[in-house]
Design an enzyme around this catalytic site. Structure first.
Site, PDB file in Angstrom:
ATOM      1  N   GLY A   1      34.230  32.556  41.341  1.00  0.00           N
ATOM      2  CA  GLY A   1      34.585  33.157  40.067  1.00  0.00           C
ATOM      3  C   GLY A   1      35.413  34.416  40.198  1.00  0.00           C
ATOM      4  O   GLY A   1      35.767  35.036  39.196  1.00  0.00           O
TER       5      GLY A   1
ATOM      6  N   GLU B   1      32.436  44.616  44.357  1.00  0.00           N
ATOM      7  CA  GLU B   1      31.195  45.392  44.426  1.00  0.00           C
ATOM      8  C   GLU B   1      31.307  46.767  43.779  1.00  0.00           C
ATOM      9  O   GLU B   1      30.405  47.214  43.085  1.00  0.00           O
ATOM     10  CB  GLU B   1      30.759  45.553  45.888  1.00  0.00           C
ATOM     11  CG  GLU B   1      29.674  44.610  46.320  1.00  0.00           C
ATOM     12  CD  GLU B   1      30.190  43.435  47.135  1.00  0.00           C
ATOM     13  OE1 GLU B   1      29.368  42.654  47.625  1.00  0.00           O
ATOM     14  OE2 GLU B   1      31.408  43.283  47.272  1.00  0.00           O
TER      15      GLU B   1
ATOM     16  N   ARG C   1      45.571  48.704  46.097  1.00  0.00           N
ATOM     17  CA  ARG C   1      46.496  47.885  45.321  1.00  0.00           C
ATOM     18  C   ARG C   1      45.742  46.813  44.558  1.00  0.00           C
ATOM     19  O   ARG C   1      44.893  46.114  45.126  1.00  0.00           O
ATOM     20  CB  ARG C   1      47.504  47.243  46.270  1.00  0.00           C
ATOM     21  CG  ARG C   1      48.676  46.559  45.613  1.00  0.00           C
ATOM     22  CD  ARG C   1      49.547  45.941  46.703  1.00  0.00           C
ATOM     23  NE  ARG C   1      50.821  45.459  46.186  1.00  0.00           N
ATOM     24  CZ  ARG C   1      51.678  44.742  46.894  1.00  0.00           C
ATOM     25  NH1 ARG C   1      51.395  44.436  48.156  1.00  0.00           N
ATOM     26  NH2 ARG C   1      52.811  44.323  46.379  1.00  0.00           N
TER      27      ARG C   1
END
Length: 744
Positions: free
Chosen positions: A472, A711, A634
Site C-alpha cells: 500500500g 515510519e 527528496r
C-alpha cells in the site's frame, strides 16, 4: 540524464485500477486446480502440554484428508533449529507442531485439511484435544524487578550508548526537574487482509507459495531450509498485500502449515487464518517507560534519563530501539539511557510501524512537554532552545536536518502563535475545551542491497523487475516513475513488477528503506540499459551520437539526444529495430556507499501540531486538526508520500485515543481479538489533516536523495495529542490510550 520529469510529481497509483476493479490478486485468491483447504486449530490454554489428540474421530468424516499435529510430522528437516528468518530476534524461533508443549494462548496445535473449506472448519470445531495446563504469567507489571538487558547482536537492535556526563548530579542540581512513568499497552497490527497462503503443488514436486508477506525471498529461504527444498523447486509470490505494518516481515505459521500439508498430501492447499488467530503471532509490546528531565535556568536541558522495560516471549528476546532517540533528538551533555526485557508466556512481539521510535517518542515528547511547563516555557520554544546540531549518541553530524524548518513552517501554518500557555485557557464557540500540543521524532534513513532487471523491446516498452513488496506504500508507482524518468519514456510505456522470487532479489519491505534501496537499483539498472542503448545507437548509419559519451546525452520523449543540441537525436525504437534485436536487457544492483555514509548520522525528522476539543462534562476527546511537517529528503511522489503521512497520523490518533489489546491474565488470552472490540478510527473520528514536506537535499543518504516516509510520519502524533489533552483539560494522562474514564 533525462528531462522527462516524473520524480517529485504526483501521478496516481499505477496499480490503482487493478485494486479498485478487483483484478489485483491477493494470497487467498489464487484459483489453483485441485485445491484443498486447511483450518488451524488453536490452543485454548496459555501454557502446559497436549496429552491426547482424538484425530481418529474427525478422520472418519468423508472428505477430511489429514489431521496434522506434533504426533505425525517427525520426519521433516525443520527440526534443524539452526535456521532463523532474516528478522528473527535472539533465541529459538517458534516451531509449529514441534512437540506437545504449549508456549502461548492460541498456539497452533493442529491443521485439519479437507476437500472444502466448510468441512475443514467443521472438523476443527469437533476435534477433541486434551490438555494439561500449567501456571502462566502474562502481566508485565509482575516483572518490574525481573528485567534483563538484551545481549548484543540482535537483529536491528542498537544497544543504548553508554552514559555521558554526570546525569544524576546534573538532575539533582538543576533549576527545574520532572520525572514520570509512561505506559502503553499491547497493540496488534490488524491489517485488513487476513494472513493466508495458497500453495500450488506441481506434478514435478515443485511448489509455488502465494503468501501474504513483506519479503518473498525471506519466506523462500525459510521454506527451503525447513523442508529441504531447492530454490528452483520453491517459488514464493506476493504481488499485492492488503496491509502489513510489519506483521509480514517474518514468515508466519500459516505458510509453514500450508507447505507442510501440500508436500505431505501432494495436493494444492490453502490456509487462511481468522482475525482472532492473527492476534497470535506478534504485536507491539506492552512497554513501561521512566523518564527524568532537568533544565538549567535558561531552559536548556541539564539532564536526560530514559529507561524502558517491555515484554518478550519465553523463547526469543525481541528488542526495539526505544530509548536511543532520547540521546540524539535534543542537545544535552548529561544523558543516561537504559533498556530491559521481561519474559512472559506470550508469543514474541514483532516490529510494528516505527518500532521502538513510536513507543519512545511518546515517553520523550510528553516528558518534554511536562519539562517545558515546569521551566515556564512554550513547548515549541523549549525545543528550539534545545535543538541538536549533531547526533551526540554517535558524535557525528547529520547528513541533513531540516527539523528547525519543520518547527517554523508547521507553527506558521497551524497558527501556533495564537496559543495561550495556560491549561484550560482556550475554548471554542460551543464551550468545549480546546488544547494544542506538539510532538515529533526521527527515523533512520537506511539503504539496503537490492537488485533489478530492465528489458526494453522493439516497440519502445520497458519492463523492470525487482522482488520488492507492495503493501500500500506506492512501490509500483514510484519505481515506474524512476524508470520512466531515467530512460525518458512516458509512464504508460513502463511496467514495473515485483513480489516474486523469480525476479532479482530485493530486501524486505520495511524500515522505510524500499524507495532508497530498490529505487536506487532501478535507477542504476535503467542507466546501464541506457548505456547499452547508446552504444547501439552509435552503430547506426549516420548516427548523430557517434562520438558522444554517456554523460553527453539525455533520454527524453523516447529519444536519446545530445544535451547541447536537442536536434541531434535518435529515437529509441529505431535503435532496437536497426540493431535487429527483439529486446535489450540488463541486470543491475545497488549497495549503500558506506565510505560516504559512515561519517554521518542519517535520519528523517518531523514535528506534529495537534488540536483537540474536549467535552468537559462527558470527557470525550475529538482530534479536530493535525498538521504534520516532515523533512524526509527528496519526495518521489507527492500523492503517495502524503498518503503515507495521512495513514501515519490516523494511526497516531488511534494509538493516543483508542488502540489497546486487552489481556485477561487469568487465562493468558487477548480478549478483544476482533474488529468489533479492538478499536481503530473510522471516518467519523478523523477530521482535518494537513501535511507539509519541507524541502531537503541530501546526496549522502543515496543517489536519489530519499530518506523514506512510512515510519517518520507516525512519530510524535500520539504525544502531540496527549499534550493537547493536557493543554485543554489540565489533566496529564501518561497511560495510553486516553479514554473517557482517565479524564473524568
Amino acid at each position: 540524464m533525462s528531462t522527462t520529469n516524473y520524480i517529485g510529481k504526483a501521478p496516481s497509483r499505477v496499480d490503482g485500477p487493478a485494486k479498485v476493479t478487483g483484478a489485483a490478486t491477493y494470497a487467498a485468491e489464487y484459483n489453483v486446480p485441485g485445491l484443498t483447504y486447511g483450518w488451524v486449530v488453536s490452543s485454548p490454554i496459555a501454557k502446559g502440554k497436549i496429552t491426547k489428540i482424538h484425530a481418529d474421530e474427525v478422520l472418519v468424516l468423508p472428505g477430511v484428508l489429514q489431521v496434522f499435529s506434533h504426533e505425525n510430522v517427525p520426519s521433516l528437516a525443520w527440526f534443524d533449529r539452526s535456521y532463523k528468518d532474516q528478522v528473527a530476534p535472539g533465541g529459538s524461533p517458534f516451531r509449529p507442531l514441534h512437540d506437545n508443549e504449549i508456549k502461548f494462548s492460541q498456539q497452533p496445535v493442529a491443521l485439519i485439511v479437507a476437500e472444502n473449506f466448510e468441512l475443514a472448519r467443521y472438523a476443527a470445531s469437533v476435534l477433541r484435544i486434551e490438555y494439561e495446563a500449567a501456571p502462566h504469567e502474562t502481566n508485565l507489571e509482575t516483572k518490574r524487578q525481573e528485567g534483563f538487558e538484551p545481549g548484543r547482536g540482535k537483529t536491528g537492535y542498537m544497544p543504548p550508548p553508554p552514559p555521558r556526563g554526570n546525569p544524576d548530579k546534573a538532575w539533582e542540581e538543576a533549576a527545574h526537574r520532572m520525572e514520570a512513568e509512561y505506559v502503553h499497552g499491547t497493540q496488534h497490527h490488524n491489517p485488513m487482509e487476513l494472513f493466508a497462503t495458497t500453495v500450488e503443488y506441481h506434478a514435478n514436486g515443485k511448489i509455488t507459495a502465494y503468501d501474504k508477506t513483506q519479503g518473498v525471498y525471506n519466506v523462500q529461504a525459510y521454506l527451503t531450509k525447513i523442508f529441504g527444498l531447492s530454490k528452483d523447486n520453491c517459488r514464493v509470490v506476493n504481488e499485492y498485500m492488503g496491509g502489513g505494518f510489519g506483521s509480514g516481515l517474518r514468515p508466519q505459521y500459516q505458510v509453514f502449515l500450508a507447505v507442510l500439508a501440500a508436500l505431505e498430501l501432494k495436493r494444492s492447499v490453502r490456509v487462511t487464518l481468522t482475525r482472532q488467530q492473527m492476534f497470535s503471532f506478534g504485536h507491539r509490546p506492552h512497554t513501561l517507560q521512566y523518564l527524568k528531565l532537568a533544565t538549567n535556568p535558561d531552559g536548556t536541558l541539564a539532564a536526560v534519563q530514559h529507561h524502558a522495560l517491555h515484554e518478550t516471549s519465553q523463547f526469543e528476546d525481541y528488542t526495539e530501539n526505544v530509548v536511543n532517540w532520547s540521546g540524539m533528538l535534543y542537545q544535552c551533555d548529561n544523558v543516561k539511557l537504559g533498556y530491559q526485557l521481561a519474559k512472559l508466556d506470550v508469543y514474541t512481539p514483532l516490529d510494528m510501524r516505527a518500532p521502538g521510535a513510536a513507543t519512545g517518542s511518546i515517553g520523550l515528547e510528553v516528558a518534554m512537554d511536562e519539562m517545558a511547563y515546569a521551566a515556564g516555557l512554550d513547548p515549541l520554544e523549549f525545543r528550539l532552545r534545545n535543538y541538536a546540531e549533531k547526533d551526540q549518541n554517535m558524535n557525528k553530524p547529520f547528513s541533513s536536518k531540516k527539523l528547525r524548518d519543520c518547527y517554523h513552517q508547521g507553527a506558521a501554518k497551524f497558527g501556533w502563535d495564537k496559543r495561550t500557555q495556560e491549561p484550560r485557557s482556550m475554548r471554542d464557540a460551543d464551550g468545549k475545551l480546546v488544547g494544542w500540543g506538539i510532538g515529533g521524532g526521527a527515523w533512520d534513513a537506511s539503504q539496503m542491497k537490492s537488485a533489478a532487471k530492465a528489458t526494453i523491446t522493439a516497440d519502445g516498452k520497458l519492463l523492470v523487475l525487482s522482488a520488492s513488496g507492495e503493501n500500500g506504500t506506492g512501490t509500483y508507482t514510484i519505481m515506474t516513475q524512476i524508470a520512466a524518468e531515467t530512460l525518458g519514456l512516458p509512464l504508460e510505456a513502463v511496467t514495473f513488477r515485483l513480489g516474486d522470487t523469480d525476479q532479482p532479489e530485493a530486501p524486505l519491505q520495511g524500515g522505510s528503506w524500499t524507495a532508497a534501496s530498490v529505487g536506487t537499483a532501478v535507477k542504476n539498472t535503467c542507466e546501464a540499459l541506457g548505456e547499452k542503448l547508446l552504444k547501439l545507437a552509435q552503430k547506426m548509419e549516420g548516427s548523430p551520437l557517434k562520438n558522444a559519451n554517456f554523460e553527453d546525452v539525455e533520454f527524453v520523449n523516447g529519444q536519446i539526444r545530445l544535451r547541447t543540441d536537442a536536434n541531434q537525436a535518435v529515437v529509441l525504437r529505431d535503435v532496437l529495430q536497426a540493431s535487429g534485436e527483439a529486446k535489450i536487457e540488463v541486470d543491475g544492483s545497488a549497495m549503500p556507499n558506506m565510505v560516504k555514509q559512515m561519517p554521518y548520522s542519517m535520519h528523517s525528522h518531523n514535528m506534529v501540531f495537534a488540536e483537540v476539543k474536549v467535552d468537559e462534562d462527558l470527557g470525550t476527546v475529538h482530534v479536530t486538526r493535525v498538521l504534520n511537517a516532515v523533512a524526509a529528503g527528496r519526495i518521489l511522489n507527492q500523492k503517495t508520500a502524503r498518503s503515507q503521512v495521512l495513514g501515519s497520523v490516523v494511526w497516531g490518533i488511534s494509538m493516543a485515543l483508542m488502540e489497546e489489546t486487552v489481556m485477561d491474565h487469568k487465562f493468558g488470552r487477548y480478549m478483544n481479538h476482533n474488529y468489533a472490540e479492538y478499536h481503530v478510527p473510522v471516518n467519523a473520528d478523523i477530521h482535518d489533516i494537513d501535511v507539509i514536506f519541507v524541502e531537503e537535499e541530501d546526496d549522502i543518504v543515496n543517489p536519489l536523495g530519499v530518506k523514506g516516509i512510512g515510519e517518520v510520519g507516525m512519530l510524535g502524533v500520539a504525544a502531540a495529542i496527549a499534550n493537547a489533552v493536557f493543554h485543554a483539560t489540565g489533566k496529564r494522562v501518561r497511560d495510553l490510550p486516553i479514554m473517557i474514564d482517565k479524564l473524568l
